[in-house]
Every structure is written in structure tokens, then in C-alpha cells.
Design a protein around this motif. Structure first.
Motif, PDB file in Angstrom:
ATOM      1  N   TYR A   1       1.220  -4.520   7.712  1.00 31.96           N
ATOM      2  CA  TYR A   1       0.974  -3.434   6.482  1.00 31.96           C
ATOM      3  C   TYR A   1       1.455  -3.881   5.229  1.00 31.96           C
ATOM      4  O   TYR A   1       2.283  -4.525   4.939  1.00 31.96           O
ATOM      5  N   VAL A   2       0.533  -3.647   4.433  1.00 26.61           N
ATOM      6  CA  VAL A   2       0.769  -4.148   3.031  1.00 26.61           C
ATOM      7  C   VAL A   2       0.841  -2.994   2.091  1.00 26.61           C
ATOM      8  O   VAL A   2      -0.097  -2.082   2.150  1.00 26.61           O
ATOM      9  N   LYS A   3       1.784  -2.714   1.102  1.00 27.67           N
ATOM     10  CA  LYS A   3       2.246  -1.694   0.354  1.00 27.67           C
ATOM     11  C   LYS A   3       1.942  -2.184  -1.242  1.00 27.67           C
ATOM     12  O   LYS A   3       2.695  -3.352  -1.392  1.00 27.67           O
ATOM     13  N   THR A   4       1.154  -1.528  -1.835  1.00 27.78           N
ATOM     14  CA  THR A   4       1.032  -1.850  -3.443  1.00 27.78           C
ATOM     15  C   THR A   4       1.778  -0.897  -4.032  1.00 27.78           C
ATOM     16  O   THR A   4       1.230   0.245  -3.952  1.00 27.78           O
ATOM     17  N   ILE A   5       2.555  -1.337  -5.265  1.00 22.56           N
ATOM     18  CA  ILE A   5       3.247  -0.418  -5.923  1.00 22.56           C
ATOM     19  C   ILE A   5       2.992  -0.717  -7.474  1.00 22.56           C
ATOM     20  O   ILE A   5       3.056  -1.843  -7.875  1.00 22.56           O
ATOM     21  N   GLY A   6       2.447   0.139  -8.266  1.00 19.86           N
ATOM     22  CA  GLY A   6       2.432  -0.198  -9.521  1.00 19.86           C
ATOM     23  C   GLY A   6       0.939   0.420 -10.259  1.00 19.86           C
ATOM     24  O   GLY A   6       0.211   1.079  -9.409  1.00 19.86           O
ATOM     25  N   PRO A   7       0.843   0.028 -11.407  1.00 24.42           N
ATOM     26  CA  PRO A   7       1.592  -0.672 -12.224  1.00 24.42           C
ATOM     27  C   PRO A   7       2.992   0.332 -12.635  1.00 24.42           C
ATOM     28  O   PRO A   7       2.850   1.375 -12.798  1.00 24.42           O
ATOM     29  N   THR A   8       4.033  -0.739 -12.582  1.00 26.72           N
ATOM     30  CA  THR A   8       5.280  -0.025 -12.917  1.00 26.72           C
ATOM     31  C   THR A   8       5.890  -1.209 -13.780  1.00 26.72           C
ATOM     32  O   THR A   8       5.870  -2.247 -13.752  1.00 26.72           O
ATOM     33  N   ALA A   9       6.817  -0.604 -14.731  1.00 30.68           N
ATOM     34  CA  ALA A   9       7.697  -1.547 -15.302  1.00 30.68           C
ATOM     35  C   ALA A   9       9.340  -1.407 -14.801  1.00 30.68           C
ATOM     36  O   ALA A   9      10.064  -1.981 -15.454  1.00 30.68           O
ATOM     37  N   ALA A  10       9.449  -0.746 -13.838  1.00 25.91           N
ATOM     38  CA  ALA A  10      10.790  -0.548 -12.992  1.00 25.91           C
ATOM     39  C   ALA A  10      11.209  -2.010 -12.594  1.00 25.91           C
ATOM     40  O   ALA A  10      10.207  -2.674 -12.013  1.00 25.91           O
ATOM     41  N   PRO A  11      12.480  -2.189 -12.560  1.00 24.94           N
ATOM     42  CA  PRO A  11      12.885  -3.386 -12.111  1.00 24.94           C
ATOM     43  C   PRO A  11      12.923  -3.491 -10.419  1.00 24.94           C
ATOM     44  O   PRO A  11      14.027  -4.029 -10.022  1.00 24.94           O
ATOM     45  N   PHE A  12      12.177  -3.010  -9.958  1.00 25.11           N
ATOM     46  CA  PHE A  12      12.166  -3.106  -8.500  1.00 25.11           C
ATOM     47  C   PHE A  12      12.274  -4.487  -7.729  1.00 25.11           C
ATOM     48  O   PHE A  12      11.230  -5.206  -8.442  1.00 25.11           O
ATOM     49  N   THR A  13      12.887  -4.785  -6.733  1.00 24.23           N
ATOM     50  CA  THR A  13      12.871  -5.833  -6.120  1.00 24.23           C
ATOM     51  C   THR A  13      12.579  -5.954  -4.608  1.00 24.23           C
ATOM     52  O   THR A  13      12.271  -6.939  -4.060  1.00 24.23           O
ATOM     53  N   HIS A  14      12.871  -4.740  -3.885  1.00 25.73           N
ATOM     54  CA  HIS A  14      12.712  -4.680  -2.481  1.00 25.73           C
ATOM     55  C   HIS A  14      12.150  -3.409  -2.036  1.00 25.73           C
ATOM     56  O   HIS A  14      12.123  -2.468  -2.798  1.00 25.73           O
ATOM     57  N   PHE A  15      11.347  -3.557  -0.908  1.00 24.68           N
ATOM     58  CA  PHE A  15      10.766  -2.250  -0.543  1.00 24.68           C
ATOM     59  C   PHE A  15      11.459  -1.839   0.981  1.00 24.68           C
ATOM     60  O   PHE A  15      11.528  -3.064   1.802  1.00 24.68           O
ATOM     61  N   TRP A  16      11.478  -0.773   1.300  1.00 22.85           N
ATOM     62  CA  TRP A  16      11.944  -0.421   2.723  1.00 22.85           C
ATOM     63  C   TRP A  16      11.211   0.591   3.204  1.00 22.85           C
ATOM     64  O   TRP A  16      10.547   1.314   2.626  1.00 22.85           O
ATOM     65  N   ARG A  17      11.437   0.466   4.627  1.00 24.64           N
ATOM     66  CA  ARG A  17      10.424   1.413   5.400  1.00 24.64           C
ATOM     67  C   ARG A  17      11.181   1.700   6.569  1.00 24.64           C
ATOM     68  O   ARG A  17      11.959   1.001   7.362  1.00 24.64           O
TER      69      ARG A  17
ATOM     70  N   LYS B   1       6.649  -4.978 -19.887  1.00 29.43           N
ATOM     71  CA  LYS B   1       5.565  -5.312 -19.236  1.00 29.43           C
ATOM     72  C   LYS B   1       5.519  -4.637 -17.919  1.00 29.43           C
ATOM     73  O   LYS B   1       6.159  -4.725 -17.047  1.00 29.43           O
ATOM     74  N   LYS B   2       4.314  -4.042 -17.458  1.00 31.38           N
ATOM     75  CA  LYS B   2       3.923  -3.326 -16.492  1.00 31.38           C
ATOM     76  C   LYS B   2       3.345  -4.352 -15.238  1.00 31.38           C
ATOM     77  O   LYS B   2       2.755  -5.330 -15.761  1.00 31.38           O
ATOM     78  N   ARG B   3       4.083  -4.216 -14.208  1.00 31.47           N
ATOM     79  CA  ARG B   3       3.644  -5.318 -13.114  1.00 31.47           C
ATOM     80  C   ARG B   3       3.021  -4.254 -11.991  1.00 31.47           C
ATOM     81  O   ARG B   3       3.079  -3.157 -11.581  1.00 31.47           O
ATOM     82  N   ILE B   4       2.312  -5.159 -11.082  1.00 32.05           N
ATOM     83  CA  ILE B   4       1.795  -4.807  -9.812  1.00 32.05           C
ATOM     84  C   ILE B   4       2.553  -5.337  -8.843  1.00 32.05           C
ATOM     85  O   ILE B   4       2.667  -6.561  -8.742  1.00 32.05           O
ATOM     86  N   LEU B   5       3.433  -4.524  -7.849  1.00 26.84           N
ATOM     87  CA  LEU B   5       4.106  -5.201  -6.900  1.00 26.84           C
ATOM     88  C   LEU B   5       3.519  -4.989  -5.398  1.00 26.84           C
ATOM     89  O   LEU B   5       3.023  -4.043  -5.136  1.00 26.84           O
ATOM     90  N   THR B   6       3.767  -6.117  -4.552  1.00 28.56           N
ATOM     91  CA  THR B   6       3.463  -6.038  -3.331  1.00 28.56           C
ATOM     92  C   THR B   6       4.185  -6.217  -2.250  1.00 28.56           C
ATOM     93  O   THR B   6       4.904  -7.368  -2.301  1.00 28.56           O
ATOM     94  N   ALA B   7       4.262  -5.260  -1.261  1.00 25.61           N
ATOM     95  CA  ALA B   7       5.244  -5.631  -0.135  1.00 25.61           C
ATOM     96  C   ALA B   7       4.292  -5.814   1.250  1.00 25.61           C
ATOM     97  O   ALA B   7       3.576  -5.160   1.566  1.00 25.61           O
ATOM     98  N   THR B   8       4.725  -7.066   1.975  1.00 29.62           N
ATOM     99  CA  THR B   8       3.929  -7.216   3.305  1.00 29.62           C
ATOM    100  C   THR B   8       5.009  -7.026   4.260  1.00 29.62           C
ATOM    101  O   THR B   8       5.963  -7.870   4.217  1.00 29.62           O
ATOM    102  N   MET B   9       4.675  -6.256   5.270  1.00 29.74           N
ATOM    103  CA  MET B   9       5.748  -5.985   6.384  1.00 29.74           C
ATOM    104  C   MET B   9       5.521  -6.927   7.505  1.00 29.74           C
ATOM    105  O   MET B   9       4.311  -7.393   7.461  1.00 29.74           O
ATOM    106  N   ALA B  10       6.519  -7.106   8.476  1.00 28.43           N
ATOM    107  CA  ALA B  10       6.122  -8.237   9.262  1.00 28.43           C
ATOM    108  C   ALA B  10       4.878  -7.541  10.404  1.00 28.43           C
ATOM    109  O   ALA B  10       4.471  -8.583  11.052  1.00 28.43           O
ATOM    110  N   ASP B  11       4.600  -6.432  10.362  1.00 26.24           N
ATOM    111  CA  ASP B  11       3.469  -5.915  11.239  1.00 26.24           C
ATOM    112  C   ASP B  11       2.054  -5.938  10.530  1.00 26.24           C
ATOM    113  O   ASP B  11       1.131  -5.553  11.004  1.00 26.24           O
TER     114      ASP B  11
END
Length: 84
Positions: free
Chosen positions: A16-32, A4-14
Motif C-alpha cells: 500500500y502506498v500513501k501520498t501526503i502533501g504538498p505539505t510544509a509540516a516536518p512529518f517523518t513517519h506514517f503509522w497505520r 518549502k512544500k514537499r510531497i511525502l510517500t509511505a510504502t507499507m509492507a503489504d
């Protein structure tokens, strides 16, 4: 059966919001990496990984890049992705 394809969201401390997807990859973390160059300009490098350990390993690579490229300084951040 396809994953199943998912939309993933990362919210940084400052905030900043990064949206990834739609993706079926098993990503769990975002780095910057936010690098301050010798001329005072800023460059941002980012990516996503399949584990916190994999994402944290990028910090060593960032330190090596800072020396090789002559960065004044850099900030490295990792956040957990949330499914939205």
C-alpha cells in the motif's frame, strides 16, 4: 520565509502506498492501524508524525482502543516517509 512544500510517500509492507502533501509540516513517519472488528469487518486508521517515537506511541493507544471498542485483533505499522 515560508517552508518549502514537499510531497511525502509511505510504502507499507503489504505494498500500500500513501501520498501526503504538498505539505510544509516536518512529518517523518506514517503509522497505520488495521483493526478487525467483532463482526469480521475491517477498519483502517492512519496518521503521520514528526518522529519515530511519536508514531510508536500510537501503539499503546491502539491497544487501549482495541479493549474499549472490542476489536478481535489489530495490526500496527510504522514506516518512514520518503520525499518524492
Amino acid at each position: 520565509m515560508a517552508r518549502k512544500k514537499r510531497i511525502l510517500t509511505a510504502t507499507m509492507a503489504d505494498g500500500y502506498v500513501k501520498t501526503i502533501g504538498p505539505t510544509a509540516a516536518p512529518f517523518t513517519h506514517f503509522w497505520r492501524i488495521v483493526a478487525i472488528l467483532e463482526n469480521g469487518k475491517t477498519e483502517v486508521f492512519w496518521g503521520h508524525s514528526k518522529s519515530a517515537k511519536e508514531a510508536g506511541g500510537k501503539k499503546e493507544a491502539a491497544a487501549e482502543a482495541a479493549k474499549a471498542r472490542g476489536w478481535r485483533s489489530f495490526q500496527f505499522e510504522v514506516v518512514e516517509l520518503s520525499e518524492s
